[in-house]
Design a protein around this motif. Structure first.
Motif, PDB file in Angstrom:
ATOM      1  N   ALA A 219       0.834  -1.207   0.000  1.00  0.00           N
ATOM      2  CA  ALA A 219       0.000   0.000   0.000  1.00  0.00           C
ATOM      3  C   ALA A 219       0.865   1.252   0.000  1.00  0.00           C
ATOM      4  CB  ALA A 219      -0.936  -0.013   1.205  1.00  0.00           C
ATOM      5  N   ARG A 220       1.928   1.253   0.798  1.00  0.00           N
ATOM      6  CA  ARG A 220       2.805   2.422   0.843  1.00  0.00           C
ATOM      7  C   ARG A 220       3.498   2.645  -0.494  1.00  0.00           C
ATOM      8  NH1 ARG A 220       3.765   0.546   6.148  1.00  0.00           N
ATOM      9  NH2 ARG A 220       5.599  -0.639   5.486  1.00  0.00           N
ATOM     10  N   ALA A 221       3.918   1.547  -1.117  1.00  0.00           N
ATOM     11  CA  ALA A 221       4.588   1.671  -2.416  1.00  0.00           C
ATOM     12  C   ALA A 221       3.634   2.215  -3.477  1.00  0.00           C
ATOM     13  CB  ALA A 221       5.144   0.315  -2.837  1.00  0.00           C
ATOM     14  N   LEU A 222       2.391   1.747  -3.455  1.00  0.00           N
ATOM     15  CA  LEU A 222       1.414   2.231  -4.429  1.00  0.00           C
ATOM     16  C   LEU A 222       1.100   3.705  -4.192  1.00  0.00           C
ATOM     17  CD1 LEU A 222      -1.048  -0.806  -4.632  1.00  0.00           C
ATOM     18  CD2 LEU A 222       0.895  -0.249  -6.119  1.00  0.00           C
ATOM     19  N   GLU A 223       0.999   4.090  -2.933  1.00  0.00           N
ATOM     20  CA  GLU A 223       0.744   5.493  -2.625  1.00  0.00           C
ATOM     21  C   GLU A 223       1.931   6.371  -3.020  1.00  0.00           C
ATOM     22  OE1 GLU A 223      -2.008   6.950  -1.680  1.00  0.00           O
ATOM     23  OE2 GLU A 223      -3.034   5.003  -1.757  1.00  0.00           O
ATOM     24  N   ALA A 224       3.121   5.776  -3.015  1.00  0.00           N
ATOM     25  CA  ALA A 224       4.330   6.517  -3.401  1.00  0.00           C
ATOM     26  C   ALA A 224       4.487   6.610  -4.910  1.00  0.00           C
ATOM     27  CB  ALA A 224       5.564   5.856  -2.788  1.00  0.00           C
ATOM     28  N   GLY A 225       3.553   6.014  -5.649  1.00  0.00           N
ATOM     29  CA  GLY A 225       3.572   6.178  -7.100  1.00  0.00           C
ATOM     30  C   GLY A 225       4.054   4.992  -7.899  1.00  0.00           C
ATOM     31  N   ALA A 226       4.112   3.807  -7.305  1.00  0.00           N
ATOM     32  CA  ALA A 226       4.551   2.630  -8.059  1.00  0.00           C
ATOM     33  C   ALA A 226       3.640   2.404  -9.261  1.00  0.00           C
ATOM     34  CB  ALA A 226       4.553   1.396  -7.164  1.00  0.00           C
ATOM     35  N   ARG A 227       4.243   2.239 -10.428  1.00  0.00           N
ATOM     36  CA  ARG A 227       3.477   1.962 -11.644  1.00  0.00           C
ATOM     37  C   ARG A 227       3.307   0.462 -11.871  1.00  0.00           C
ATOM     38  NH1 ARG A 227       3.725   5.211 -15.928  1.00  0.00           N
ATOM     39  NH2 ARG A 227       2.257   3.668 -16.767  1.00  0.00           N
ATOM     40  N   ALA A 228       4.124  -0.335 -11.183  1.00  0.00           N
ATOM     41  CA  ALA A 228       4.064  -1.788 -11.345  1.00  0.00           C
ATOM     42  C   ALA A 228       4.398  -2.454 -10.023  1.00  0.00           C
ATOM     43  CB  ALA A 228       5.032  -2.263 -12.431  1.00  0.00           C
ATOM     44  N   LEU A 229       3.903  -3.672  -9.859  1.00  0.00           N
ATOM     45  CA  LEU A 229       4.180  -4.488  -8.675  1.00  0.00           C
ATOM     46  C   LEU A 229       4.596  -5.881  -9.136  1.00  0.00           C
ATOM     47  CD1 LEU A 229       4.007  -5.229  -5.607  1.00  0.00           C
ATOM     48  CD2 LEU A 229       1.586  -5.768  -6.010  1.00  0.00           C
ATOM     49  N   VAL A 230       5.739  -6.345  -8.645  1.00  0.00           N
ATOM     50  CA  VAL A 230       6.229  -7.692  -8.961  1.00  0.00           C
ATOM     51  C   VAL A 230       6.104  -8.551  -7.710  1.00  0.00           C
ATOM     52  CG1 VAL A 230       8.154  -9.081  -9.810  1.00  0.00           C
ATOM     53  CG2 VAL A 230       7.841  -6.734 -10.647  1.00  0.00           C
ATOM     54  N   VAL A 231       5.386  -9.662  -7.819  1.00  0.00           N
ATOM     55  CA  VAL A 231       5.121 -10.549  -6.689  1.00  0.00           C
ATOM     56  C   VAL A 231       5.588 -11.953  -7.023  1.00  0.00           C
ATOM     57  CG1 VAL A 231       3.323 -11.599  -5.257  1.00  0.00           C
ATOM     58  CG2 VAL A 231       3.126  -9.205  -5.933  1.00  0.00           C
ATOM     59  N   THR A 232       6.300 -12.591  -6.095  1.00  0.00           N
ATOM     60  CA  THR A 232       6.646 -14.005  -6.229  1.00  0.00           C
ATOM     61  C   THR A 232       5.601 -14.813  -5.485  1.00  0.00           C
ATOM     62  OG1 THR A 232       8.986 -13.397  -6.216  1.00  0.00           O
ATOM     63  CG2 THR A 232       8.456 -15.731  -5.974  1.00  0.00           C
ATOM     64  N   SER A 233       4.866 -15.652  -6.203  1.00  0.00           N
ATOM     65  CA  SER A 233       3.725 -16.341  -5.611  1.00  0.00           C
ATOM     66  C   SER A 233       4.125 -17.438  -4.636  1.00  0.00           C
ATOM     67  CB  SER A 233       2.858 -16.943  -6.727  1.00  0.00           C
ATOM     68  OG  SER A 233       2.506 -15.955  -7.666  1.00  0.00           O
ATOM     69  N   ARG A 234       5.128 -18.243  -5.031  1.00  0.00           N
ATOM     70  CA  ARG A 234       5.558 -19.367  -4.190  1.00  0.00           C
ATOM     71  C   ARG A 234       7.068 -19.531  -4.308  1.00  0.00           C
ATOM     72  NH1 ARG A 234       1.514 -24.060  -6.375  1.00  0.00           N
ATOM     73  NH2 ARG A 234       2.258 -23.219  -8.364  1.00  0.00           N
ATOM     74  N   ALA A 235       7.672 -20.127  -3.259  1.00  0.00           N
ATOM     75  CA  ALA A 235       9.119 -20.398  -3.253  1.00  0.00           C
ATOM     76  C   ALA A 235       9.923 -19.129  -3.496  1.00  0.00           C
ATOM     77  CB  ALA A 235       9.464 -21.474  -4.283  1.00  0.00           C
ATOM     78  N   GLN A 236       9.540 -18.041  -2.830  1.00  0.00           N
ATOM     79  CA  GLN A 236      10.222 -16.776  -3.043  1.00  0.00           C
ATOM     80  C   GLN A 236      11.706 -16.905  -2.736  1.00  0.00           C
ATOM     81  OE1 GLN A 236      11.650 -14.261  -0.948  1.00  0.00           O
ATOM     82  NE2 GLN A 236      11.061 -12.292  -1.829  1.00  0.00           N
ATOM     83  N   ASN A 237      12.504 -16.314  -3.593  1.00  0.00           N
ATOM     84  CA  ASN A 237      13.954 -16.305  -3.425  1.00  0.00           C
ATOM     85  C   ASN A 237      14.351 -14.920  -2.907  1.00  0.00           C
ATOM     86  OD1 ASN A 237      16.697 -16.759  -3.630  1.00  0.00           O
ATOM     87  ND2 ASN A 237      16.768 -16.639  -5.855  1.00  0.00           N
TER      88      ASN A 237
END
Length: 447
Positions: A219-237
């Motif tokens: 939420a903070r990143a989006l409020e700061a103006g993030a145009r994209a979000l990258v999420v690792t669904s499983r087995a995050q490295n």
């Protein structure tokens, strides 16, 4: 003309030459991470060029991810310049030391490619792929789409890229422009953390816990103006995090309020993790889900399938046609053979990794060391001083990865990859880690 920065000389009269000179100094190590570059007007005066020329050079360096500019604080060499080989940050593993730093899968759990490649070659012999052929083999697209449907992924076309990072790069390039901000997990995959600034984009780090990106941090990143979000669904490295059902609901609700944000889901655990997949895609206008074959079937396959909204996939495929054109149909046919023959038993592979990973996390807990590893190949241990821990473990016969490779603002830690670890080695390793972490692990969050 030239400008002397410490012992390094910046030369050139054209923007391209000035930028090349700085980048050469960074690549050679003469300009170390954090080195402060001269103010643009000062450098322009010493070089005898227009300040706009130096400004153009600095802009090029920022877009390449070599430097970063922070207002009145000036321009500095990035802590991890994109021109610095990532391997340069890894410690050489001496002979006789157990290597838990590499991050590769267990070769014994990978299927043989001999039969799949032979079947692909026979098929190619019957109908060679020529220019103008469809970029995705219909059978591969059908199988990939069936997998997406089974996991509740929204409808969308299918594309094929040369691995997950290739897909992420193409998707970011399809929508974003230099200077745009990307929200990305911290700690997170070093390749993605490097790729973003290399594209001229800005990293907005997002804190992670065992359920993936924290909703408040996103939420903070989006409020700061993030145009994209990258999420690792499983087995995050490197943390082993996996997005659970409740976290997925929270993130979907949040993203629904930001429909213009580009969502990229990297299902890193597909094929070797048995935790359920909880999709986030479909609530924003532009989204993709990427699944690579690397960890389950072999890194050298260099193939990932992805789906998403029609506009994003069309842009990706259009740009791909102007570059490599397509991913080899031979590799696509080989993956079809692997998938249809059941070459990998996901449950068996997942149990094998989980047995080692869970045993290590529990053994560390018993020794008073907090560790994280909910899924996948890795265990993340927050520490006070990475250098001390890595050095002590190396002296004890264990090589691990320093967390600096994976983090931006998150607290220090080390990553241990369990793919080369036997269960009966866990007690000795846990003893060594507990001894190396002399003042204990630093907190329970990945921040």
């Amino acid at each position: 003309m030239l400008f002397v920065l410490g012992e390094y000389r910046i030369t050139g009269r054209r923007a391209a030459d000035i930028a090349a000179g700085v980048e050469a100094g960074v690549a050679s190590g003469a300009l170390p991470p954090g080195a402060l570059l001269p103010p643009m007007r000062e450098l322009a005066g010493d070089l005898g060029v227009n300040p706009n020329t130096v400004a153009a050079a600095y802009r090029t360096l920022r877009e390449r991810g070599v430097i970063e500019t922070d207002g009145r604080r000036g321009s500095r060499v990035r802590a991890r310049p994109s021109s610095t080989p990532r391997d340069a940050l890894r410690m050489a593993v001496p002979k006789g030391v157990r290597d838990l730093a590499e991050g590769s899968p267990d070769v014994s759990l990978l299927p043989s490619l001999e039969g799949a490649l032979a079947a692909a070659a026979r098929r190619y012999a019957q109908a060679p792929t020529l220019y103008g052929a469809a970029p995705v083999a219909p059978e591969l697209a059908e199988l990939a789409r069936a997998g997406f449907d089974a996991d509740g992924v929204p409808p969308g076309p299918v594309a094929v890229t040369s691995g997950a990072l290739d897909a992420i790069e193409r998707v970011l390039g399809a929508h974003l422009r230099p200077g745009d901000a990307v929200a990305i997990e911290d700690p997170g995959w070093g390749g993605a953390l490097d790729l973003v600034p290399a594209l001229g984009l800005r990293v907005l780090p997002v804190a992670v816990d065992d359920d993936g990106p924290r909703t408040d941090a996103v939420a903070r990143a989006l409020e700061a103006g993030a145009r994209a979000l990258v999420v690792t669904s499983r087995a995050q490295n490197p943390t082993g995090a996996a997005v659970g059902a409740e976290r997925a609901r929270e993130l979907r609700a949040l993203l629904a309020d930001h429909p213009e944000v580009l969502l990229i889901e990297d299902d890193h655990g597909n094929g070797f993790v048995d935790l359920p997949f909880h999709p986030l895609g479909g609530v924003t206008r532009h989204w993709v889900l990427v699944r690579s074959t690397a960890k389950a079937y072999g890194p050298d396959l260099r193939l990932a399938v992805l789906t998403g909204d029609a506009v994003t996939l069309d842009r990706l495929r259009g740009r791909q046609r102007l570059g490599p054109g397509w991913v080899s149909r031979l590799l696509q046919y080989a993956v079809v053979e692997l998938w249809t023959s059941g070459a990998v038993d996901t449950a068996t592979v997942a149990r094998s990794y989980a047995g080692r990973r869970d045993a290590l996390v529990e053994a560390l807990r018993q020794r008073g060391v907090r560790a994280h590893g909910r899924s996948g190949l890795n265990v993340w241990v927050p520490v006070v001083d990475e250098t001390v821990v890595v050095t002590r473990l190396l002296a004890a016969g264990w090589a691990v990865s320093a967390g600096a490779i994976f983090r931006v603002e998150a607290g220090p830690g080390v990553r241990l990859t369990v793919s080369q670890l036997a269960v009966d080695e866990v007690p000795d390793l846990a003893d060594a880690v507990a001894a190396a972490v002399s003042v204990g692990a630093a907190g329970g969050r990945h921040e």
